[in-house]
Motif scaffolding. Sequence first.
Motif, PDB file in Angstrom:
ATOM      1  N   VAL A  67      39.414  36.075  32.991  1.00  0.00           N
ATOM      2  CA  VAL A  67      38.383  35.046  32.882  1.00  0.00           C
ATOM      3  C   VAL A  67      37.931  35.002  31.423  1.00  0.00           C
ATOM      4  N   VAL A  68      38.077  33.861  30.767  1.00  0.00           N
ATOM      5  CA  VAL A  68      37.608  33.726  29.390  1.00  0.00           C
ATOM      6  C   VAL A  68      36.089  33.857  29.375  1.00  0.00           C
ATOM      7  N   SER A  69      35.593  34.640  28.419  1.00  0.00           N
ATOM      8  CA  SER A  69      34.150  34.888  28.317  1.00  0.00           C
ATOM      9  C   SER A  69      33.735  34.755  26.853  1.00  0.00           C
ATOM     10  N   GLY A  70      32.453  34.886  26.609  1.00  0.00           N
ATOM     11  CA  GLY A  70      31.968  34.768  25.241  1.00  0.00           C
ATOM     12  C   GLY A  70      31.890  33.314  24.798  1.00  0.00           C
ATOM     13  N   PRO A  71      31.114  33.034  23.766  1.00  0.00           N
ATOM     14  CA  PRO A  71      30.962  31.660  23.285  1.00  0.00           C
ATOM     15  C   PRO A  71      32.233  31.162  22.590  1.00  0.00           C
ATOM     16  N   ILE A  72      32.303  29.862  22.362  1.00  0.00           N
ATOM     17  CA  ILE A  72      33.449  29.256  21.687  1.00  0.00           C
ATOM     18  C   ILE A  72      33.653  29.931  20.331  1.00  0.00           C
ATOM     19  N   GLY A  73      34.912  30.271  20.054  1.00  0.00           N
ATOM     20  CA  GLY A  73      35.233  30.928  18.797  1.00  0.00           C
ATOM     21  C   GLY A  73      35.155  32.437  18.842  1.00  0.00           C
ATOM     22  N   HIS A  74      34.699  32.987  19.971  1.00  0.00           N
ATOM     23  CA  HIS A  74      34.636  34.439  20.164  1.00  0.00           C
ATOM     24  C   HIS A  74      35.591  34.796  21.305  1.00  0.00           C
ATOM     25  N   PRO A  75      36.835  35.139  20.994  1.00  0.00           N
ATOM     26  CA  PRO A  75      37.876  35.326  22.010  1.00  0.00           C
ATOM     27  C   PRO A  75      37.725  36.613  22.814  1.00  0.00           C
ATOM     28  N   GLU A  76      37.048  36.508  23.950  1.00  0.00           N
ATOM     29  CA  GLU A  76      36.808  37.653  24.824  1.00  0.00           C
ATOM     30  C   GLU A  76      37.201  37.277  26.245  1.00  0.00           C
ATOM     31  N   VAL A  77      37.559  38.281  27.053  1.00  0.00           N
ATOM     32  CA  VAL A  77      37.970  38.012  28.430  1.00  0.00           C
ATOM     33  C   VAL A  77      37.559  39.152  29.350  1.00  0.00           C
ATOM     34  N   VAL A  78      37.596  38.836  30.645  1.00  0.00           N
ATOM     35  CA  VAL A  78      37.445  39.849  31.689  1.00  0.00           C
ATOM     36  C   VAL A  78      38.698  39.802  32.553  1.00  0.00           C
ATOM     37  N   LEU A  79      39.383  40.930  32.644  1.00  0.00           N
ATOM     38  CA  LEU A  79      40.567  41.045  33.497  1.00  0.00           C
ATOM     39  C   LEU A  79      40.129  41.305  34.930  1.00  0.00           C
ATOM     40  N   ILE A  80      40.661  40.529  35.869  1.00  0.00           N
ATOM     41  CA  ILE A  80      40.419  40.799  37.290  1.00  0.00           C
ATOM     42  C   ILE A  80      41.478  41.806  37.732  1.00  0.00           C
ATOM     43  N   ARG A  81      41.040  43.009  38.100  1.00  0.00           N
ATOM     44  CA  ARG A  81      41.985  44.089  38.389  1.00  0.00           C
ATOM     45  C   ARG A  81      42.312  44.242  39.874  1.00  0.00           C
ATOM     46  N   SER A  82      41.333  44.051  40.740  1.00  0.00           N
ATOM     47  CA  SER A  82      41.572  44.245  42.171  1.00  0.00           C
ATOM     48  C   SER A  82      40.653  43.353  42.987  1.00  0.00           C
ATOM     49  N   VAL A  83      41.154  42.913  44.148  1.00  0.00           N
ATOM     50  CA  VAL A  83      40.315  42.181  45.091  1.00  0.00           C
ATOM     51  C   VAL A  83      40.495  42.740  46.494  1.00  0.00           C
ATOM     52  N   GLU A  84      39.492  42.542  47.307  1.00  0.00           N
ATOM     53  CA  GLU A  84      39.554  42.880  48.735  1.00  0.00           C
ATOM     54  C   GLU A  84      39.909  41.612  49.500  1.00  0.00           C
TER      55      GLU A  84
ATOM     56  N   ASP B  15      54.748  44.930  55.593  1.00  0.00           N
ATOM     57  CA  ASP B  15      54.593  46.369  55.802  1.00  0.00           C
ATOM     58  C   ASP B  15      53.485  46.970  54.937  1.00  0.00           C
ATOM     59  N   ARG B  16      52.860  46.163  54.113  1.00  0.00           N
ATOM     60  CA  ARG B  16      51.817  46.679  53.220  1.00  0.00           C
ATOM     61  C   ARG B  16      50.516  46.928  53.978  1.00  0.00           C
ATOM     62  N   LYS B  17      49.851  48.022  53.647  1.00  0.00           N
ATOM     63  CA  LYS B  17      48.520  48.268  54.190  1.00  0.00           C
ATOM     64  C   LYS B  17      47.541  47.255  53.596  1.00  0.00           C
ATOM     65  N   LEU B  18      46.538  46.899  54.363  1.00  0.00           N
ATOM     66  CA  LEU B  18      45.561  45.922  53.895  1.00  0.00           C
ATOM     67  C   LEU B  18      44.946  46.352  52.564  1.00  0.00           C
ATOM     68  N   GLN B  19      44.636  47.655  52.446  1.00  0.00           N
ATOM     69  CA  GLN B  19      43.996  48.154  51.232  1.00  0.00           C
ATOM     70  C   GLN B  19      44.903  48.068  50.008  1.00  0.00           C
ATOM     71  N   GLU B  20      46.210  47.928  50.229  1.00  0.00           N
ATOM     72  CA  GLU B  20      47.158  47.934  49.118  1.00  0.00           C
ATOM     73  C   GLU B  20      47.728  46.546  48.815  1.00  0.00           C
ATOM     74  N   LEU B  21      47.251  45.537  49.519  1.00  0.00           N
ATOM     75  CA  LEU B  21      47.776  44.191  49.294  1.00  0.00           C
ATOM     76  C   LEU B  21      47.423  43.668  47.904  1.00  0.00           C
ATOM     77  N   ALA B  22      46.204  43.885  47.470  1.00  0.00           N
ATOM     78  CA  ALA B  22      45.736  43.261  46.224  1.00  0.00           C
ATOM     79  C   ALA B  22      44.947  44.225  45.362  1.00  0.00           C
ATOM     80  N   ASN B  23      45.274  45.531  45.438  1.00  0.00           N
ATOM     81  CA  ASN B  23      44.521  46.532  44.675  1.00  0.00           C
ATOM     82  C   ASN B  23      45.184  46.810  43.323  1.00  0.00           C
ATOM     83  N   GLY B  24      45.376  45.749  42.569  1.00  0.00           N
ATOM     84  CA  GLY B  24      45.944  45.847  41.236  1.00  0.00           C
ATOM     85  C   GLY B  24      46.101  44.456  40.656  1.00  0.00           C
ATOM     86  N   PRO B  25      46.098  44.338  39.331  1.00  0.00           N
ATOM     87  CA  PRO B  25      46.121  43.013  38.703  1.00  0.00           C
ATOM     88  C   PRO B  25      47.382  42.204  38.968  1.00  0.00           C
TER      89      PRO B  25
END
Length: 199
Positions: free
Chosen positions: A86-103, A118-128
């Motif tokens: 997710v791009v963050s910070g004001p215009i001209g300040h190149p900063e981001v937030v990485l989404i690493r895991s979701v439930e 065959d994947r466990k529910l907890q392991e479906l999306a626990n990584g970027p």
Amino acid sequence: MQPVDPSFFRQTTLDLAKSLLGMLLVKETEAGTASGWIVETEAYVGPGDRAAHSYGNRRTKRTEVMFGPPGFAYTYRMHTHCLLNVVSGPIGHPEVVLIRSVEPYTGIELMRERRGFDRKLQELANGPGKLTKCLGISIEDYGRPLFESPLFIAEGRKVSAISVGPRIGIENSGEAKHYEWRFWEKDSPFVPKKGFGYK
């Protein structure tokens, strides 16, 4: 599931990384809609952050979206995986937030089709890399506004406690590897115990 107002993204990068916890990440595709509660994020705070793609104000075709307004998607490939920031910070300040895991929340059967039944529910999306595959997020989503369909952040649920620690997988970034700019929902079984969470 209604997208948040664009003003949600007008926070400092570290604050946004924490505010995103508990929010709902949604992707609408022709195959259907899938969503998940965000449970883990990492902040990358621009030109002074040796772990950031924009370190030293590095401006390339890949990082261009980071120099624009907050609330847009910065997708890129890590090995064979797509990662969502997710791009963050004001215009001209190149900063981001990485989404690493979701439930996983909605579209779980669609997620299983994409990741394997065959994947466990907890392991479906626990990584970027896992969460982008689950939700159908791709490089083509680069530059999309995250406050409107088909890829957006929606209002979420309250997170009772947040854990803080150093970011993962940035060993060659000098002192930046020690910055405690990774945030996750405390005790969530959907946050990986260790490792990158790409496969």
